[in-house]
Scaffold this motif. Structure first.
Motif, PDB file in Angstrom:
ATOM      1  N   GLN A  23       0.801  -1.222   0.000  1.00  0.00           N
ATOM      2  CA  GLN A  23       0.000   0.000   0.000  1.00  0.00           C
ATOM      3  C   GLN A  23       0.832   1.270   0.000  1.00  0.00           C
ATOM      4  OE1 GLN A  23      -2.204  -1.297   3.520  1.00  0.00           O
ATOM      5  NE2 GLN A  23      -4.023  -1.600   2.266  1.00  0.00           N
ATOM      6  N   ARG A  33      -4.734  -1.015  -6.765  1.00  0.00           N
ATOM      7  CA  ARG A  33      -5.557  -1.150  -5.549  1.00  0.00           C
ATOM      8  C   ARG A  33      -6.517  -2.338  -5.643  1.00  0.00           C
ATOM      9  NH1 ARG A  33      -4.337   4.141  -5.196  1.00  0.00           N
ATOM     10  NH2 ARG A  33      -4.199   5.077  -3.113  1.00  0.00           N
ATOM     11  N   ASP A  34      -6.992  -2.634  -6.838  1.00  0.00           N
ATOM     12  CA  ASP A  34      -7.942  -3.738  -7.002  1.00  0.00           C
ATOM     13  C   ASP A  34      -7.327  -5.093  -6.649  1.00  0.00           C
ATOM     14  OD1 ASP A  34      -9.825  -1.920  -7.825  1.00  0.00           O
ATOM     15  OD2 ASP A  34      -9.546  -2.300  -9.966  1.00  0.00           O
ATOM     16  N   SER A  35      -5.994  -5.156  -6.633  1.00  0.00           N
ATOM     17  CA  SER A  35      -5.328  -6.433  -6.338  1.00  0.00           C
ATOM     18  C   SER A  35      -4.977  -6.582  -4.856  1.00  0.00           C
ATOM     19  CB  SER A  35      -4.041  -6.557  -7.167  1.00  0.00           C
ATOM     20  OG  SER A  35      -3.041  -5.669  -6.678  1.00  0.00           O
ATOM     21  N   TRP A  36      -5.167  -5.535  -4.062  1.00  0.00           N
ATOM     22  CA  TRP A  36      -4.713  -5.566  -2.666  1.00  0.00           C
ATOM     23  C   TRP A  36      -5.231  -6.784  -1.902  1.00  0.00           C
ATOM     24  CZ3 TRP A  36      -5.221   0.098  -0.429  1.00  0.00           C
ATOM     25  CH2 TRP A  36      -4.222   0.905  -1.006  1.00  0.00           C
ATOM     26  N   SER A  37      -6.509  -7.086  -2.086  1.00  0.00           N
ATOM     27  CA  SER A  37      -7.112  -8.157  -1.279  1.00  0.00           C
ATOM     28  C   SER A  37      -6.580  -9.540  -1.646  1.00  0.00           C
ATOM     29  CB  SER A  37      -8.635  -8.134  -1.416  1.00  0.00           C
ATOM     30  OG  SER A  37      -9.002  -8.280  -2.769  1.00  0.00           O
ATOM     31  N   THR A  38      -5.835  -9.636  -2.745  1.00  0.00           N
ATOM     32  CA  THR A  38      -5.274 -10.931  -3.163  1.00  0.00           C
ATOM     33  C   THR A  38      -3.833 -11.119  -2.695  1.00  0.00           C
ATOM     34  OG1 THR A  38      -4.325 -10.161  -5.269  1.00  0.00           O
ATOM     35  CG2 THR A  38      -6.666 -10.756  -5.267  1.00  0.00           C
ATOM     36  N   ASP A  41      -1.116 -10.613   3.342  1.00  0.00           N
ATOM     37  CA  ASP A  41      -1.408  -9.641   4.397  1.00  0.00           C
ATOM     38  C   ASP A  41      -0.459  -9.879   5.568  1.00  0.00           C
ATOM     39  OD1 ASP A  41      -2.538  -8.438   6.709  1.00  0.00           O
ATOM     40  OD2 ASP A  41      -4.509  -8.394   5.751  1.00  0.00           O
ATOM     41  N   TRP A  68      -9.069   0.914   5.277  1.00  0.00           N
ATOM     42  CA  TRP A  68      -9.038  -0.384   4.564  1.00  0.00           C
ATOM     43  C   TRP A  68      -8.481  -1.478   5.467  1.00  0.00           C
ATOM     44  CZ3 TRP A  68      -5.946  -4.315   2.881  1.00  0.00           C
ATOM     45  CH2 TRP A  68      -6.319  -5.028   1.737  1.00  0.00           C
ATOM     46  N   GLU A  71     -10.887  -2.172   8.692  1.00  0.00           N
ATOM     47  CA  GLU A  71     -12.065  -2.962   8.356  1.00  0.00           C
ATOM     48  C   GLU A  71     -11.755  -4.460   8.349  1.00  0.00           C
ATOM     49  OE1 GLU A  71     -15.277  -1.584   5.306  1.00  0.00           O
ATOM     50  OE2 GLU A  71     -13.882  -2.865   4.194  1.00  0.00           O
ATOM     51  N   ARG A  72     -10.527  -4.810   7.971  1.00  0.00           N
ATOM     52  CA  ARG A  72     -10.127  -6.212   7.866  1.00  0.00           C
ATOM     53  C   ARG A  72      -9.494  -6.762   9.143  1.00  0.00           C
ATOM     54  NH1 ARG A  72     -10.572  -3.850   3.260  1.00  0.00           N
ATOM     55  NH2 ARG A  72     -10.981  -4.998   1.318  1.00  0.00           N
ATOM     56  N   ASP A  93      -7.548   4.576   1.835  1.00  0.00           N
ATOM     57  CA  ASP A  93      -6.723   3.624   1.077  1.00  0.00           C
ATOM     58  C   ASP A  93      -5.431   4.251   0.547  1.00  0.00           C
ATOM     59  OD1 ASP A  93      -7.704   5.241  -0.926  1.00  0.00           O
ATOM     60  OD2 ASP A  93      -8.487   3.609  -2.165  1.00  0.00           O
TER      61      ASP A  93
END
Length: 294
Positions: A23, A33-38, A41, A68, A71-72, A93
């Protein structure tokens, strides 16, 4: 705990910018940014290490957290608060303020605060802009922060730098708006030969010899008689983090240099000076009153 040698010195602001390795501003052109969740972590493990380090040293700090992330990781947010640290906002974000515009900034602030407060179960009164991106381009940003009831911001880097900076800003805490209680507490700079140098942590602390940071904070505490503001990121103590091979060479050098020695340097710094939360520092700085006029 702190030794008697600290008595009489200012209590400096200790802060963590809670964002993961993917990030950071240095990689924003190569990691979507669309790939962050993949992506892997690593926030939880790195923040665990920081909380242990702070507990061992008997210090409290402020965790400027992305919405961001909050929330997780609600359990981590609650643990930060339960251990006596301040939870504050780093935006949603990591979008820079000057790219958002006033309306976008207001929306970003509100979204981040809601996520952080919901996760942490604590009020958010402090803000730090991603990449210190409140600068000469964003005179409206402080008005938005004041409208949303923030007590303080620590969003200005009063230096010239290729990545960020507002060279003309005051070096120490100031009130950016007439008639408002909002206080801006810039990240620390040191003076040498009439020039300002970044000395508030992050890459400056990690890459340069430890002696530079010790000299700079001593200068601010002893000569200027003011508190320093220091920051770092969870990924900076994580030498095993994934490598971003297609990032620019300069970004990779800046990001990966000295990750393995960062934790040890932090322990030394935390032991050598007095430290506390940013909200408490803001209260002390506000007590200076008229001296804070911009």
């Amino acid at each position: 705990m702190h030794s008697p040698m600290h008595s009489g010195e200012p209590i400096n602001g200790l802060s963590v910018d809670v964002e993961d390795w993917f990030q950071v501003g240095a990689f924003e052109q190569v990691i979507d940014r669309d790939s962050w969740s993949t992506l892997a972590d690593r926030i939880e493990r790195n923040c665990d290490a920081i909380l242990r380090l702070f507990a061992d040293a008997g210090v409290k700090g402020t965790f400027f957290t992305l919405g961001w992330v909050a929330e997780r990781h609600p359990a981590l947010m609650r643990r930060i608060v339960a251990e006596g640290h301040e939870i504050a906002s780093h935006g949603w974000d990591h979008e820079r303020v000057f790219r958002l515009g006033a309306k976008g900034f207001a929306d970003d602030l509100a979204r981040a605060r809601a996520a952080i407060e919901d996760a942490a179960g604590a009020a958010v009164t402090g803000y730090r802009a991603p990449s210190f991106s409140i600068d000469a381009r964003t005179p409206w940003a402080f008005e938005v922060l004041a409208e949303q009831g923030y007590a303080y911001s620590s969003s200005v880097a009063p230096i010239a730098h290729d990545h960020y900076g507002w060279r003309e800003a005051p070096r120490f805490a100031f009130r950016p708006l007439p008639g408002s209680d909002l206080i801006e507490i810039p990240v620390t700079t040191a003076m040498f030969a009439g020039r300002r140098f970044g000395a508030g942590g992050g890459g400056f602390f990690r890459v340069l010899p430890y002696g530079f940071s010790r000299w700079a904070i001593r200068q601010v505490n002893q000569r200027d008689r003011r508190p320093a503001v220091f920051y770092f990121h969870p990924w900076e103590i994580d030498p095993e983090q994934p490598r971003v091979a297609d990032a620019p060479m300069r970004s990779r050098l800046r990001h990966y240099t000295n990750l393995g020695v960062m934790a040890g340097k932090l322990r030394q710094l935390i032991g050598e000076f007095r430290w506390g939360r940013m909200d408490e520092l803001a209260v002390r700085e506000a007590a200076r009153g008229a001296a804070l006029a911009a």
